[in-house]
Design a protein around this motif. Sequence first.
Motif, PDB file in Angstrom:
ATOM      1  N   ARG A 123       0.810  -1.214   0.000  1.00 44.62           N
ATOM      2  CA  ARG A 123       0.000   0.000   0.000  1.00 44.62           C
ATOM      3  C   ARG A 123       0.848   1.270   0.000  1.00 44.62           C
ATOM      4  O   ARG A 123       0.431   2.300  -0.542  1.00 44.62           O
ATOM      5  N   LYS A 124       2.015   1.226   0.565  1.00 46.25           N
ATOM      6  CA  LYS A 124       2.850   2.426   0.632  1.00 46.25           C
ATOM      7  C   LYS A 124       3.412   2.793  -0.729  1.00 46.25           C
ATOM      8  O   LYS A 124       3.616   3.972  -1.039  1.00 46.25           O
ATOM      9  N   ARG A 126       2.409   1.168  -3.965  1.00 46.38           N
ATOM     10  CA  ARG A 126       1.673   0.807  -5.177  1.00 46.38           C
ATOM     11  C   ARG A 126       1.240   2.037  -5.975  1.00 46.38           C
ATOM     12  O   ARG A 126       1.257   2.015  -7.208  1.00 46.38           O
ATOM     13  N   LEU A 127       0.851   3.116  -5.295  1.00 50.49           N
ATOM     14  CA  LEU A 127       0.384   4.299  -6.008  1.00 50.49           C
ATOM     15  C   LEU A 127       1.504   5.042  -6.723  1.00 50.49           C
ATOM     16  O   LEU A 127       1.401   5.286  -7.938  1.00 50.49           O
ATOM     17  N   ARG A 237      -4.391  11.798  -1.185  1.00 51.77           N
ATOM     18  CA  ARG A 237      -3.929  10.410  -1.319  1.00 51.77           C
ATOM     19  C   ARG A 237      -5.014   9.438  -0.854  1.00 51.77           C
ATOM     20  O   ARG A 237      -5.208   8.371  -1.465  1.00 51.77           O
ATOM     21  N   GLU A 241      -6.496   6.269  -2.903  1.00 55.40           N
ATOM     22  CA  GLU A 241      -6.385   4.902  -2.375  1.00 55.40           C
ATOM     23  C   GLU A 241      -7.758   4.244  -2.290  1.00 55.40           C
ATOM     24  O   GLU A 241      -7.886   3.031  -2.526  1.00 55.40           O
ATOM     25  N   GLU A 242      -8.767   5.014  -1.951  1.00 56.71           N
ATOM     26  CA  GLU A 242     -10.122   4.461  -1.906  1.00 56.71           C
ATOM     27  C   GLU A 242     -10.560   4.006  -3.293  1.00 56.71           C
ATOM     28  O   GLU A 242     -11.150   2.923  -3.448  1.00 56.71           O
ATOM     29  N   VAL A 244      -8.525   3.159  -5.708  1.00 57.42           N
ATOM     30  CA  VAL A 244      -7.687   2.011  -6.058  1.00 57.42           C
ATOM     31  C   VAL A 244      -8.271   0.735  -5.465  1.00 57.42           C
ATOM     32  O   VAL A 244      -8.343  -0.301  -6.151  1.00 57.42           O
ATOM     33  N   ASP A 245      -8.706   0.787  -4.205  1.00 58.77           N
ATOM     34  CA  ASP A 245      -9.316  -0.382  -3.580  1.00 58.77           C
ATOM     35  C   ASP A 245     -10.583  -0.804  -4.321  1.00 58.77           C
ATOM     36  O   ASP A 245     -10.836  -1.996  -4.513  1.00 58.77           O
ATOM     37  N   SER A 253     -11.306  -3.292   2.063  1.00 53.65           N
ATOM     38  CA  SER A 253     -11.119  -1.853   2.203  1.00 53.65           C
ATOM     39  C   SER A 253     -12.070  -1.310   3.253  1.00 53.65           C
ATOM     40  O   SER A 253     -13.268  -1.544   3.226  1.00 53.65           O
TER      41      SER A 253
END
Length: 263
Positions: A123-124, A126-127, A237, A241-242, A244-245, A253
Amino acid sequence: MRFLHSVTGQGVIAALALLIIACFLGKAWGCHFNPNLKFIKSRNFQISTFILLLAFATLDLFYNAFSVTDKQIWTAFFYFSSDIQAKYFTLPSLTSAIEPGILEETERYLMILIFLTGFKYARKWRLPITVYASGILFGLSHAGNVGWNGETFSATIAQVIGVMGSGFLWAVLYLYTGKLWLPMLYHFLMDYLANLQSGWNSAGWTFSGYASDYIQEILMVGVPLVFTIWMMYGKRRAVIEENVDRLLNLKDSKFINKKVSRN
């Protein structure tokens, strides 16, 4: 008949076919089937950030479409020219801009899915890996333009580097909004405005080797890079991330679980 010839000859049908295939590939990989995610109002979503994102995408569009340089350094900052000509309002100018808008943004969508899936649980990282790796690959995909209607090798290298900035920005635009049609629209407009000034079959990029050319390259990459780094923090961010999940169909998530429980 002329319209159909232009649509098929310029690859618009092939681009649409790839988009359909990409949706099914995403589904086969366990991702969300639709690249046009339904908007869900997150508590982290800020309208000011959304407006600023659109503003920077528009600024990038304007700079790429209308900036002109010569040997004077100041022209890299302040000299713009909109040389739109009536003779270039043709069907090929339109369809040749629609094709990369759909095709290349579909390719970006696939690259985003591949990188996100490969680093699904990191998670740290991947973006940033997804945004910048897909942007770099987007730039490198233009390396084949060397020789296209007279485009020089140095101009092609400049194009490869220059469009990486737009690649970073459009990746964030998609991931923040969940709407693939938004980067498609910006990509189409950038190519179409270029076509209206020089024709669809002209060399896509120029580079004279002046200091102003190098400064322009730095601006084209540096400004989107700084802005997208800023998007990697805080509530900005969190919204990405939301999405992306949701895109990866990660049912664990916290954001998705909250939405499901409310419903």
